[in-house]
Design a protein around this motif. Structure first.
Motif, PDB file in Angstrom:
ATOM      1  N   THR A  59      -2.880 -12.695  -1.886  1.00 18.90           N
ATOM      2  CA  THR A  59      -1.932 -12.478  -0.797  1.00 18.90           C
ATOM      3  C   THR A  59      -1.425 -13.806  -0.263  1.00 18.90           C
ATOM      4  OG1 THR A  59      -2.984 -10.394  -0.175  1.00 18.90           O
ATOM      5  CG2 THR A  59      -1.612 -11.455   1.488  1.00 18.90           C
TER       6      THR A  59
ATOM      7  N   SER B 233       1.758  -3.263   4.971  1.00 23.62           N
ATOM      8  CA  SER B 233       3.185  -3.032   4.728  1.00 23.62           C
ATOM      9  C   SER B 233       3.881  -2.454   5.958  1.00 23.62           C
ATOM     10  CB  SER B 233       3.374  -2.088   3.539  1.00 23.62           C
ATOM     11  OG  SER B 233       2.854  -0.797   3.807  1.00 23.62           O
TER      12      SER B 233
ATOM     13  N   SER C  25       3.530   1.390  -0.997  1.00 23.86           N
ATOM     14  CA  SER C  25       2.253   0.806  -0.584  1.00 23.86           C
ATOM     15  C   SER C  25       1.256   1.862  -0.140  1.00 23.86           C
ATOM     16  CB  SER C  25       2.487  -0.195   0.558  1.00 23.86           C
ATOM     17  OG  SER C  25       3.300  -1.266   0.135  1.00 23.86           O
TER      18      SER C  25
ATOM     19  N   ILE D 287       7.915  -6.711   1.986  1.00 23.93           N
ATOM     20  CA  ILE D 287       6.988  -5.660   2.405  1.00 23.93           C
ATOM     21  C   ILE D 287       5.907  -5.400   1.367  1.00 23.93           C
ATOM     22  CG2 ILE D 287       6.855  -3.166   2.907  1.00 23.93           C
ATOM     23  CD1 ILE D 287       9.730  -3.502   4.115  1.00 23.93           C
ATOM     24  N   ILE D 288       6.224  -5.559   0.082  1.00 25.02           N
ATOM     25  CA  ILE D 288       5.243  -5.215  -0.957  1.00 25.02           C
ATOM     26  C   ILE D 288       4.392  -6.394  -1.398  1.00 25.02           C
ATOM     27  CG2 ILE D 288       6.595  -3.289  -1.843  1.00 25.02           C
ATOM     28  CD1 ILE D 288       7.338  -5.147  -4.224  1.00 25.02           C
TER      29      ILE D 288
ATOM     30  N   LEU E  82      -3.177  -1.213   2.393  1.00 26.71           N
ATOM     31  CA  LEU E  82      -1.785  -1.566   2.116  1.00 26.71           C
ATOM     32  C   LEU E  82      -0.830  -0.968   3.148  1.00 26.71           C
ATOM     33  CD1 LEU E  82      -1.702  -1.330  -1.780  1.00 26.71           C
ATOM     34  CD2 LEU E  82      -1.763  -3.379  -0.353  1.00 26.71           C
TER      35      LEU E  82
ATOM     36  N   SER F 239       0.744  -5.505  -1.553  1.00 25.95           N
ATOM     37  CA  SER F 239       0.528  -4.575  -2.660  1.00 25.95           C
ATOM     38  C   SER F 239       0.489  -5.308  -3.993  1.00 25.95           C
ATOM     39  CB  SER F 239       1.643  -3.515  -2.660  1.00 25.95           C
ATOM     40  OG  SER F 239       1.518  -2.662  -3.761  1.00 25.95           O
TER      41      SER F 239
ATOM     42  N   PHE G  93       7.122  -4.184   7.655  1.00 27.94           N
ATOM     43  CA  PHE G  93       8.378  -3.437   7.754  1.00 27.94           C
ATOM     44  C   PHE G  93       8.933  -3.494   9.176  1.00 27.94           C
ATOM     45  CE2 PHE G  93      10.449   0.690   8.778  1.00 27.94           C
ATOM     46  CZ  PHE G  93      11.550   0.592   7.927  1.00 27.94           C
TER      47      PHE G  93
ATOM     48  N   LYS H 269       9.582   0.845   0.037  1.00 31.64           N
ATOM     49  CA  LYS H 269       8.469  -0.043  -0.293  1.00 31.64           C
ATOM     50  C   LYS H 269       7.213   0.313   0.500  1.00 31.64           C
ATOM     51  CE  LYS H 269      10.984  -2.450  -3.106  1.00 31.64           C
ATOM     52  NZ  LYS H 269      10.847  -2.225  -4.566  1.00 31.64           N
ATOM     53  N   VAL H 270       7.395   0.761   1.741  1.00 36.18           N
ATOM     54  CA  VAL H 270       6.236   1.202   2.522  1.00 36.18           C
ATOM     55  C   VAL H 270       5.593   2.417   1.856  1.00 36.18           C
ATOM     56  CG1 VAL H 270       5.466   2.164   4.724  1.00 36.18           C
ATOM     57  CG2 VAL H 270       7.090   0.275   4.698  1.00 36.18           C
TER      58      VAL H 270
END
Length: 485
Positions: free
Chosen positions: A12, A305, A345, A263-264, A301, A267, A309, A341-342
């Motif tokens: 990350t 995320s 995740s 956002i990802i 996640l 993930s 967002f 994308k949320v």
């Protein structure tokens, strides 16, 4: 989750540094150094190369992870040799096709934008480099060594672009030379990844392939479909915008998409290590461990995320003020793609479960059908709504695909990714969204973003810790607080 959390945190960090470099490149360098048309051209080249990558890799980056642990020790050299050679089954005919049909391909690319006609080989070579990079990256991931490969993927390439753009700014490189150097940078990254992968396990060239070679190659062929479908869902919009509107719009769309793609990051980082662990749990038939991993990755996640967002959407007005005027029209794109994308995740390691299970053929077929649906939606919406139509098409396709994947896992394995924590996080995010939607400061946009983001994150972490919504997150916060004491 010890090894998962440890390497996920490292990944990350690496990925966020990479995305920060990417943000500098896309929001501040590309937009000010390259003319809009050439920025759109670069986005088009990279998106088209990404579409080619799963085909050129011949599905090996997934096949290697799935079958590596099943190989006996004395058979691994033959297996790894097969994995290195297999992509040539796709690359060789593609190279011949590109050579023989160069003019036809160039004419197709340049139907709307003549600037795209001279870059067919740039696309091919970057696609080739991306394909073999993923092969050697998978090689390191099966040894649970994902951080260096993630560094090469997320930081090396973007740092290289930063350097190249600075050279263009100071007239050391012309724009055509920049495009050639971009190809060289991707090829160099692949060579470095290969050297690292071989340092972990250097195979001896061995044509004594596994007895189940036919099954392995068949799996790879099917994975091509699934990989291509997944990439099409992500990249086909950038390719198709070039076919309908001025190529500058590819640049405007790409900037909005990049903002949403942040956002990802958690993930992408977590999946580097959970993919091989998921494959191992499935091969052992450990459904209890699989369900536990599924729910934990989903919750972790969603926590990450969801807040990213909100931070993006609630700070978007200030962020757009930092961009040139022509790039400030992407709120709908950021919102739609960000929401998709949320949802991605929230499904945790669902892709790892499906593509490593015995049901992978069915989900691959569904993926292909949805990729076709995406193309059809883009054909419909782009002429009607322009780049916002491309975002709407992608949102609908991703939403449908995710619903199908989630339902499929429930039917075949008997569990969902959601728990009580999921709904607590959702309630927390809705509360924060309501509280901060109308809160605006009147300082410089950067200061406004920092102030609002700091207040939101502190409140969010405080709620998570107070109500102990996630054991992993609460444990991490406790460790940080104890260190300060």
């Amino acid at each position: 989750m010890g090894i998962v959390l440890k390497q996920s945190l490292k990944n990350t960090l690496v990925t966020y540094v990479g995305f920060a470099l990417g943000a500098i490149n896309i929001l501040f360098l590309y937009t000010r150094i390259l003319p809009d048309a050439y920025f759109g051209l670069v986005t088009f080249i990279l998106a088209t190369a990404a579409i080619l990558m799963p085909l050129m890799a011949f599905g090996v980056h997934n096949t290697l992870v799935k079958f590596y642990h099943e190989q006996e020790e004395d058979k691994k050299n033959g297996f790894l040799t097969l994995m290195v050679l297999s992509p040539l089954l796709a690359i060789a005919p593609l190279a011949l096709l590109t050579f023989l049909g160069f003019q036809h391909i160039a004419d197709f690319f340049s139907q709307k934008n003549a600037i795209a006609s001279n870059h067919v080989w740039h696309i091919f070579l970057i696609g080739l480099a991306m394909a073999y990079f993923e092969v050697f990256y998978a090689w390191s991931r099966v040894h649970l060594k994902s951080v260096f490969g993630n560094f090469l993927r997320e930081i090396f390439a973007r740092l290289g672009v930063t350097v190249l753009l600075v050279l263009v700014y100071y007239d050391v490189l012309s724009i055509p030379s920049f495009l050639n150097a971009l190809v060289g940078m991707y090829l160099l990254r692949t060579v470095v990844m290969k050297i690292y992968a071989y340092s972990l396990h250097r195979p001896k060239f061995n044509l004594d392939f596994p007895k189940n070679t036919k099954a392995i190659l068949w799996y790879s062929a099917l994975i091509i479909l699934g990989g291509s479908a997944a990439v099409l869902l992500l990249e086909i919009d950038k390719f198709m915008i070039n076919q309908y509107v001025a190529i500058e719009n590819v640049a405007y769309y790409g900037v909005a998409i990049y903002i949403a793609t942040v956002i990802i990051v958690p993930s992408r980082a977590m999946h580097q290590i959970t993919y091989p662990i998921t494959a191992k749990l499935l091969s052992e038939g450990n459904l209890f461990g699989l369900e536990n991993l599924y729910k934990k990755t989903s919750l972790t996640l969603f926590i990450a995320s969801g807040i990213v967002f909100l931070l993006i959407v609630l700070n978007l007005e200030d962020l757009f003020l930092l961009l040139p005027e022509t790039y400030r029209k992407g709120f709908a794109i950021v919102f739609l793609i960000g929401l998709a994308k949320v949802f991605d995740s929230v499904l945790g390691n669902v892709n790892s479960i499906l593509y490593n299970s015995v049901y992978y053929r069915t989900i691959l077929l569904l993926g292909v059908l949805l990729a076709i649906t995406t193309i059809l939606l883009n054909l419909w919406f782009i002429p009607l709504f322009g780049i916002e139509g491309a975002a709407l098409a992608s949102f609908i396709a991703i939403f449908l695909f995710n619903c199908i994947k989630m339902a499929f896992v429930k039917i075949k394995f008997g569990f969902l990714p959601f728990g009580k924590g999921t709904f607590k996080i959702l309630a927390t995010l809705l509360l924060l969204g309501f509280l901060f939607w109308k809160l605006n400061f009147s300082f410089h946009p950067i200061l406004n973003i920092m102030l609002k983001s700091t207040i939101m994150v502190v409140m969010y972490l405080g709620i998570l810790y107070r109500f102990d919504i996630s054991e992993d997150v609460s444990g991490l916060i406790s460790k940080l607080l104890n260190r300060k004491d």
